[in-house]
Write a protein that holds these residues in place. Sequence first.
Motif, PDB file in Angstrom:
ATOM      1  N   ALA A 111      65.237  56.571  18.671  1.00  0.00           N
ATOM      2  CA  ALA A 111      63.933  56.867  18.074  1.00  0.00           C
ATOM      3  C   ALA A 111      63.553  58.336  18.285  1.00  0.00           C
ATOM      4  O   ALA A 111      63.119  59.020  17.344  1.00  0.00           O
ATOM      5  CB  ALA A 111      62.870  55.951  18.669  1.00  0.00           C
ATOM      6  N   VAL A 112      63.718  58.816  19.499  1.00  0.00           N
ATOM      7  CA  VAL A 112      63.401  60.216  19.781  1.00  0.00           C
ATOM      8  C   VAL A 112      64.288  61.133  18.948  1.00  0.00           C
ATOM      9  O   VAL A 112      63.832  62.154  18.401  1.00  0.00           O
ATOM     10  CB  VAL A 112      63.559  60.513  21.284  1.00  0.00           C
ATOM     11  N   ALA A 113      65.556  60.761  18.822  1.00  0.00           N
ATOM     12  CA  ALA A 113      66.482  61.581  18.032  1.00  0.00           C
ATOM     13  C   ALA A 113      66.083  61.603  16.561  1.00  0.00           C
ATOM     14  O   ALA A 113      66.075  62.666  15.920  1.00  0.00           O
ATOM     15  CB  ALA A 113      67.897  61.042  18.185  1.00  0.00           C
ATOM     16  N   GLY A 114      65.764  60.437  16.007  1.00  0.00           N
ATOM     17  CA  GLY A 114      65.354  60.396  14.603  1.00  0.00           C
ATOM     18  C   GLY A 114      64.083  61.185  14.356  1.00  0.00           C
ATOM     19  O   GLY A 114      63.966  61.919  13.372  1.00  0.00           O
ATOM     20  N   PHE A 115      63.118  61.046  15.259  1.00  0.00           N
ATOM     21  CA  PHE A 115      61.855  61.763  15.138  1.00  0.00           C
ATOM     22  C   PHE A 115      62.078  63.272  15.233  1.00  0.00           C
ATOM     23  O   PHE A 115      61.559  64.050  14.424  1.00  0.00           O
ATOM     24  CB  PHE A 115      60.906  61.284  16.238  1.00  0.00           C
ATOM     25  N   ALA A 116      62.876  63.696  16.228  1.00  0.00           N
ATOM     26  CA  ALA A 116      63.130  65.131  16.415  1.00  0.00           C
ATOM     27  C   ALA A 116      63.926  65.710  15.253  1.00  0.00           C
ATOM     28  O   ALA A 116      63.624  66.811  14.764  1.00  0.00           O
ATOM     29  CB  ALA A 116      63.873  65.353  17.728  1.00  0.00           C
ATOM     30  N   THR A 117      64.938  64.993  14.798  1.00  0.00           N
ATOM     31  CA  THR A 117      65.771  65.479  13.700  1.00  0.00           C
ATOM     32  C   THR A 117      64.947  65.694  12.435  1.00  0.00           C
ATOM     33  O   THR A 117      65.041  66.741  11.772  1.00  0.00           O
ATOM     34  CB  THR A 117      66.907  64.480  13.427  1.00  0.00           C
ATOM     35  N   THR A 118      64.125  64.719  12.110  1.00  0.00           N
ATOM     36  CA  THR A 118      63.294  64.834  10.907  1.00  0.00           C
ATOM     37  C   THR A 118      62.322  65.994  11.021  1.00  0.00           C
ATOM     38  O   THR A 118      62.153  66.779  10.075  1.00  0.00           O
ATOM     39  CB  THR A 118      62.526  63.531  10.657  1.00  0.00           C
ATOM     40  N   ASN A 119      61.666  66.130  12.168  1.00  0.00           N
ATOM     41  CA  ASN A 119      60.681  67.201  12.330  1.00  0.00           C
ATOM     42  C   ASN A 119      61.321  68.576  12.324  1.00  0.00           C
ATOM     43  O   ASN A 119      60.732  69.542  11.811  1.00  0.00           O
ATOM     44  CB  ASN A 119      59.879  66.978  13.614  1.00  0.00           C
ATOM     45  N   TYR A 141      50.244  67.835  14.763  1.00  0.00           N
ATOM     46  CA  TYR A 141      50.552  69.268  14.792  1.00  0.00           C
ATOM     47  C   TYR A 141      51.417  69.665  13.598  1.00  0.00           C
ATOM     48  O   TYR A 141      51.206  70.723  12.981  1.00  0.00           O
ATOM     49  CB  TYR A 141      51.267  69.621  16.087  1.00  0.00           C
ATOM     50  N   MET A 142      52.375  68.821  13.248  1.00  0.00           N
ATOM     51  CA  MET A 142      53.307  69.131  12.165  1.00  0.00           C
ATOM     52  C   MET A 142      52.628  69.207  10.799  1.00  0.00           C
ATOM     53  O   MET A 142      53.180  69.770   9.857  1.00  0.00           O
ATOM     54  CB  MET A 142      54.426  68.086  12.125  1.00  0.00           C
ATOM     55  N   LEU A 143      51.419  68.667  10.685  1.00  0.00           N
ATOM     56  CA  LEU A 143      50.721  68.710   9.403  1.00  0.00           C
ATOM     57  C   LEU A 143      50.391  70.129   8.972  1.00  0.00           C
ATOM     58  O   LEU A 143      50.195  70.392   7.782  1.00  0.00           O
ATOM     59  CB  LEU A 143      49.424  67.882   9.479  1.00  0.00           C
ATOM     60  N   GLY A 144      50.330  71.058   9.928  1.00  0.00           N
ATOM     61  CA  GLY A 144      49.914  72.405   9.588  1.00  0.00           C
ATOM     62  C   GLY A 144      50.988  73.460   9.643  1.00  0.00           C
ATOM     63  O   GLY A 144      50.683  74.650   9.501  1.00  0.00           O
TER      64      GLY A 144
END
Length: 558
Positions: A425-433, A24-27
């Motif tokens: 992991a969830v925090a790193g993924f969410a923070t980056t996104n 989803y983030m690709l767009g």
Amino acid sequence: MTDLYKQRPFVWSLFAAFALISLYMLGVRTLVPPDEGRYAEMAREMFTSGDWITTRLNGIKYFEKPPLQTWMNALSFAVFGLGDWQARLWTGLCGIGGVLFTAYTAGRVFNQRIGLYAGLVLGSSFYWIACSQIDSLDMGLSGMMTIVLCALLLAQRDGASALENRRSMLLCWAAMALSVLSKGLIGLMLPGGILVAYTIVTLQWRLWTRLHLVKGLLLFLVVAAPWFIAVAVNNPEQPAFFFIHEHWDRFFKTEHHREQVWYVFFVLTAVGMVPWLGMLAHSLLLGARRAPGVAAHAFRPRLMLLVWAVFIILFFTKSNSKLPGYILPVFPALAMLVALQLDAGSRAVRVAGAALMALVGVALLATVPFMPGMAGRAGELALYQAYQPWVLAAGVVAVVAGVLAIVSVRTLAQTGRDLFVVLLAVAGFATTNLMMAGFEPIGRARAGADLLPAIQAELTADTTLYSVGTYEQSMTFYLRRTVTLVDYTDEFSFGLQQQPQLAIPKVEEFVARWRSDAAAGRRNLAFIREDIYAALLAQGVPMRLVARDARRIVVSNR
């Protein structure tokens, strides 16, 4: 409570959420110049022209890189149509695939818990997630290099049967060929240098008898050679430019103007490993130690991971050309080393790692008030103000997750270790996104997307579009047409030596054509550099302002 890594529905649900959000983030963002616009436009031109051999940018031969990503992007356009997410689909799939293959390999070579940890670490590391959402060559190369690393580990691991060894090594050779088609000889040189370095350190010369060199080289040539032969037949000038200028000169000379301080890749590796930076030093030390019970002559996968990471960082540190994406292939190896540390390390190390994540969040929160001062051009203040809430949210997530991770370590036993890894992991993924999604207003301004309606309203099928003293990397993709370059060479220098008729070398010649077309009623539009615009206005050249922002000016001759 059951260990989380044994709960298959939980593990696969976690991966499904990761994959769906990543896709989803690709767009959600505009293609940001220069890289994203460049590689999207190359693929668009390949798709529309039907020429899958000679790569072009703005209609001009462009041989700086091999074609794999251009092929994949053009294929994406053919299947799904032209668009932002389609242009990023290949890099997104490489990022997701790298996480999946890393997790699978760590699970086979070490154990299932370490496999889950390795996937979670890589799938939440700042650099890996960010680069998987950017249309550049680095993630495509890294995806193929991840297969090289993982296939090598699977082939050489203790307990691998002769059939497993052969199949995995052939996969390794095929992935090296795809790496070469992704970004050049680096796809072969890096794995080769790493194997030599590992052999020198361990004196395990017998390893070379398990590489299937003859079959592997034949497979490598079958995959990699056809395009190089075809492009050389069609473009005899390509081999010398590609192999000498784009490899030897780029590494040893400074003419590409990509020099950086010698320690830049060490800093980028540290930043890229957030939220796992607190475990990185212990993980590297763990990789250097022989695992208990491992014989001196046995293959040492932990050491191979360490050599892989160290060799790549040192190799590019030596290069005179230093771009941030060069070290992306180290992160799967580092993810497996961190996973080993998470499995074997003490509570104190995990607490320190969580505390560092909380500090990263505090640093983000502290940055928020100063963000308006980052605006470097007129009109950009509002863009950075719009970015502030996103960085604020990312900082809050990092702080909260760091605190919760510390609590999980201190209050829970074995399950706490699994929960700790999932939380970070969830925090790193969410923070980056959050930070990537919030960048859209700034990226949109850099691409000039807000000017598109005004430009498109002026364009007709027979309008000539010029680019004077500049080249807008994303605009050609969004306008679905190339431009005639005026007084601009830069990365087109070699291509224009072969096809000089595709550009106008002097502004004076452009002005003559511009005036002539205006007098004849032929519509011209031009992107024009600000200083050239001011000079032509002073000369009385007829120009009507069509659109303007802080970075570009668009004019018409009518």
